[in-house]
Motif scaffolding. Sequence first.
Motif, short mmCIF file in Angstrom:
data_model
loop_
_atom_site.label_atom_id
_atom_site.label_comp_id
_atom_site.label_asym_id
_atom_site.label_seq_id
_atom_site.Cartn_x
_atom_site.Cartn_y
_atom_site.Cartn_z
N ARG A 170 37.26 27.16 39.83
CA ARG A 170 37.77 28.53 39.85
C ARG A 170 36.70 29.54 39.45
N ARG A 171 36.90 30.74 39.94
CA ARG A 171 35.96 31.83 39.63
C ARG A 171 36.27 32.43 38.27
N TYR B 36 31.42 29.60 37.77
CA TYR B 36 32.51 28.83 38.37
C TYR B 36 32.78 27.55 37.58
N VAL C 6 29.27 36.35 36.96
CA VAL C 6 30.17 35.34 37.53
C VAL C 6 29.69 33.93 37.21
N GLU D 45 34.38 35.08 35.01
CA GLU D 45 33.30 35.99 34.63
C GLU D 45 33.19 36.03 33.11
#
Length: 246
Positions: A235-236, A192, A190, A238
């Motif tokens: 925002r997230r 951000y 992850v 990956e």
Amino acid sequence: MARITLEDLERLGEDPADGDGSGSEDEREGEARLFAHWEAVASTHRVSLPRDMAGPIAQMARHRQAREPVPYVSLSQHGKCEATAYEERRYPAGKWACVTMGEPMYEQSISMSFMKLMRYICKENSVGCHLGMTVPVLNEIHLTKEGTELEREVLTAYYLPGEFQQNPPVPTDPEIHVTERAPLRVITRVFYGMTTEETILREISLFWELLGPTDTVLRETYIVASYENPSVPQRRNEIWFICRTE
């Protein structure tokens, strides 16, 4: 940059009281402010936001709480300092709506592809209705032979919701292709914020440092998974390392 408040989004989520679809003055003002916010975000990606995106943007705001996760199985989690540093997952085969763009900047390619997919999700499909949002949206990228830059071509993929997996609605846009993608095993991490070529290359490098030497994953192709729309600043995302097929 234009601002959009939670109150604006709440108003956009309400149905018009008179049922005629025209909306109240407050709703129209909220939609105008929402469009202005997206327009400002698009400009940072050097993309012009067409006026006909106002409808899809408003629809996405109304349905923002109904986001179906792409199904997967968690195979293992690897921690560092009591937090999950990365996770290995297996995603089943499924039908995805895909767009490929090759703009000068990564941000331009994903922005233009996502606008096309938004239109498809909202109405421009053979059933003529809102299909529903799934997360994450995938952006498949390739590194140059030197490994220092991204290739221009980026494939952006949207997973069809469960109710449409057996019979996917046909896109009206010929540049959108619905395809069956094979099962996928990935190692994910992850991060951000905004996704640019610079941030992606940095995250790939950091992930390699964390993972250490291995030949079990691809080195030329990666996936950037986005869980929130481009208008969300932190925002997230990956980074997915793709495991080689056995």
